[in-house]
Design a protein around this motif. Sequence first.
Motif, PDB file in Angstrom:
ATOM      1  N   GLY A   5       0.811  -1.217   0.000  1.00 52.79           N
ATOM      2  CA  GLY A   5       0.000   0.000   0.000  1.00 52.79           C
ATOM      3  C   GLY A   5       0.840   1.261   0.000  1.00 52.79           C
ATOM      4  N   THR A   6       0.471   2.170   0.869  1.00 55.45           N
ATOM      5  CA  THR A   6       1.169   3.455   0.950  1.00 55.45           C
ATOM      6  C   THR A   6       2.671   3.270   1.141  1.00 55.45           C
ATOM      7  OG1 THR A   6      -0.709   4.712   1.726  1.00 55.45           O
ATOM      8  CG2 THR A   6       1.421   5.439   2.514  1.00 55.45           C
ATOM      9  N   THR A  48       4.225  -8.119   4.360  1.00 54.20           N
ATOM     10  CA  THR A  48       5.546  -7.495   4.505  1.00 54.20           C
ATOM     11  C   THR A  48       6.425  -8.335   5.436  1.00 54.20           C
ATOM     12  OG1 THR A  48       4.459  -5.372   4.214  1.00 54.20           O
ATOM     13  CG2 THR A  48       6.703  -5.317   5.076  1.00 54.20           C
ATOM     14  N   VAL A  88      -6.974   5.375   9.584  1.00 56.06           N
ATOM     15  CA  VAL A  88      -6.636   4.239   8.718  1.00 56.06           C
ATOM     16  C   VAL A  88      -5.760   4.692   7.547  1.00 56.06           C
ATOM     17  CG1 VAL A  88      -7.648   2.611   7.084  1.00 56.06           C
ATOM     18  CG2 VAL A  88      -8.570   2.792   9.403  1.00 56.06           C
ATOM     19  N   SER A  92      -2.939   6.429   5.811  1.00 52.35           N
ATOM     20  CA  SER A  92      -1.623   6.846   6.274  1.00 52.35           C
ATOM     21  C   SER A  92      -1.271   8.232   5.724  1.00 52.35           C
ATOM     22  CB  SER A  92      -0.612   5.813   5.780  1.00 52.35           C
ATOM     23  OG  SER A  92       0.612   6.044   6.367  1.00 52.35           O
ATOM     24  N   GLU A 106      -9.237   5.812  -0.865  1.00 54.18           N
ATOM     25  CA  GLU A 106      -9.439   5.209   0.464  1.00 54.18           C
ATOM     26  C   GLU A 106     -10.497   5.928   1.288  1.00 54.18           C
ATOM     27  OE1 GLU A 106      -5.290   5.246   2.030  1.00 54.18           O
ATOM     28  OE2 GLU A 106      -5.733   3.193   2.591  1.00 54.18           O
ATOM     29  N   VAL A 108      -2.992  -4.624   8.525  1.00 54.95           N
ATOM     30  CA  VAL A 108      -3.481  -5.770   7.759  1.00 54.95           C
ATOM     31  C   VAL A 108      -2.665  -7.005   8.137  1.00 54.95           C
ATOM     32  CG1 VAL A 108      -4.087  -6.616   5.456  1.00 54.95           C
ATOM     33  CG2 VAL A 108      -4.187  -4.183   5.948  1.00 54.95           C
TER      34      VAL A 108
HETATM   35  O1  M6R Z   1       1.431  -0.814   8.267  1.00 56.77           O
HETATM   36  P1  M6R Z   1       1.907  -0.880   6.856  1.00 56.77           P
HETATM   37  O2  M6R Z   1       2.663   0.348   6.460  1.00 56.77           O
HETATM   38  O3  M6R Z   1       2.683  -2.115   6.557  1.00 56.77           O
HETATM   39  O4  M6R Z   1       0.595  -0.922   5.991  1.00 56.77           O
HETATM   40  C1  M6R Z   1       0.640  -1.098   4.609  1.00 56.77           C
HETATM   41  C2  M6R Z   1      -0.676  -0.771   3.979  1.00 56.77           C
HETATM   42  O5  M6R Z   1      -1.668  -1.640   4.423  1.00 56.77           O
HETATM   43  C3  M6R Z   1      -1.100   0.668   4.288  1.00 56.77           C
HETATM   44  O6  M6R Z   1      -0.144   1.573   3.874  1.00 56.77           O
HETATM   45  C4  M6R Z   1      -2.453   0.987   3.601  1.00 56.77           C
HETATM   46  O7  M6R Z   1      -2.280   1.063   2.230  1.00 56.77           O
HETATM   47  C5  M6R Z   1      -3.011   2.270   4.210  1.00 56.77           C
HETATM   48  N1  M6R Z   1      -4.417   2.158   4.348  1.00 56.77           N
HETATM   49  C6  M6R Z   1      -2.654   3.468   3.442  1.00 56.77           C
HETATM   50  O8  M6R Z   1      -3.340   4.618   3.754  1.00 56.77           O
END
Ligand code: M6R
Length: 642
Positions: A335-336, A389, A432, A434, A522, A639
């Motif tokens: 994601g982000t 990850t 939620v 980021s 989002e 997640v």
């Molecule tokens: O906690 P993480 O940085 O590993 O999460 C990764 C993605 O799930 C997270 O960046 C997601 O895309 C967010 N909702 C972004 O705003």
Amino acid sequence: MCGIVGYVGEKNATPILINALKKLEYRGYDSAGIAVLGNDGIIVRKAKGAIKYLVEKITGEVVKDSKNLSKEECEKAEAEYERQIEKTADFVKGNIGIGHTRWATHGEPSDINAHPHTNVSGTIAVVHNGIIENYAKIKNWLQSQGVVFKSQTDTEVVAHLINYYYEQKKDIFYAVLQALKKLEGSYALGVVCKDFPDRVIAARKDCPLIVGVGNGENFIASDVPAILEYTREVHYLEQKEVAVLYADHVDLFNEDGEKIIRKPSHVEWDLSAAKKDGYAHFMLKEIHEQPKALTDTLRPRLVIENNVPVDIKFDEFDFDENWKNAGRIVITACGTASYAGMVGRYAFEKFARIPVVVDAASEFRYRNPILKKDDIFIVISQSGETADTLEALRIAKKCGAKVIAITNTVGSSVSREADRIIYTWAGPEIAVASTKAYTTQLMCLYLLAIKMGEVRGTIAKDDYLRLLKQLEEIPEKAKRIVENQPVIQKFASEQFNKAKIFYIGRLFDSASSMECALKLKEVSYMHSEAFAAGELKHGPIALVDNSTLVVALATEPALYEKIASNILEVKARGAATLVITQDCSGAFKNCADTTIQIPECENDLASIISVIPAQLFAYYCAVQKGLNPDMPRNLAKSVTVE
Ligand code: M6R
């Protein structure tokens, strides 16, 4: 992804559990429930939807919606809600309990599928975060033993399985240990048993779980903010560890039931970080916190002499021969965080002249990846708990790579399993979507790329010093952008009904566009996509019409003309246009409908701040639509399942 809490102490557990769940609501919010051990056994209350519906169900009073209220009315409604939570103590009484806020995986969001789940007689209750991968097999077997299931969840098998072993010895600890041996997949679990009314049992594998050690009371929670109000002493449970919590002490065990002696860690977080502090939403608060978060992330890594930054240093590791002689950088995230990696790719290539591969962790883990000895492997994760990850990290380690992790969460699984950790000092990110975690991830990546350039001799000394000075000025520039909020708010009020929003850019801006588009989809559910601007005419332009807004990021002066041409092309097809740029010479005056000016800065660093107007735009579009940007539908902050 799902939040679990637990309490054992002298106080009434119900309001404590509900307040703790409220702080974890960002992890899932399609249903919630509690199980409290009272004089007459286990009382379970569950409700579909946000936690306020659980409170309504317990008290029988309607919880007022604070949407569209003035700040004053909002504060009043909040105070009333707090009173209603306290009142739950009158209806559900007991000093021990567990609670859950759910992000559905197995079975639709409903009262029945909400946790806690119990055995048939209701004497054992379980909350669970994660996925039991072999639940169907266990369920079939239990059904063949005559067990009748109530829900569609994978979790219910855990309650019945524990019950199965409990019947053998009437020992709940033994029963939990035996059940855990049979479970495949991931779990953080909280368990209470009517016959053991002095304890909560907790266990974890591949999902986060902490034990809060209080004074005459102890807690479990998926994340620190849930219990910060009560204690700062926590045990971060390790893989497959089991904890038994009593009011006056906590025992830790390994999976074989052998005792582990470990001192708790002290949490340094500021309590106000987990509160909204007068902002309407956490997302807005966190956007505003970026100048400070960027300073906190940058400052400890800048070497300052006579008030001038002269070098970059990471306490966490040295830039040794591995950095000098590296052949490739491999970045993996979701994601982000993966979009931060995309910007990082441009930074490493530009400053350190090194090839970079950026991979979605969910792809990396299944691709039998090719890693070379001279690769530098970086994972990025705000939460440090993202399942894909984490798995990518483990695979890379198995391949012999030394893993560097960029994470925001001290004590997270990623921070414990990586070889080197670089913390983004953004403070807890609750919304939620980021925001501050992303920009601080960029700051870390830029620091690494620039220092690597210096070590490899691909940046001249003067350029190095200039870049450091420019980096130092970034937080102040971020501040000026957030102060420009009313302009973006107004723009959002004019555009929030557009059917399609396309972000375009070139080089660094094309990477940033992806994060801008993700933010918008989002929180506002608007259909937004990102395209490298040069790719527009190779297909996507077919989508452009007068229901489209095209937003161009333009921070590279050498390419202003190209972007201006793209703007004219989409305008000719009816699109409304916005350019976010640091140009003040008027390069877009005669083409874009609207221009949002960001402070001038070194072109190659502008990505750290050019995203901020897009974050605010996403936030205000959501608010215009009457949505809650802190809790977008179908999403969860962390997640922890695939
Ligand atoms: O906690 P993480 O940085 O590993 O999460 C990764 C993605 O799930 C997270 O960046 C997601 O895309 C967010 N909702 C972004 O705003």
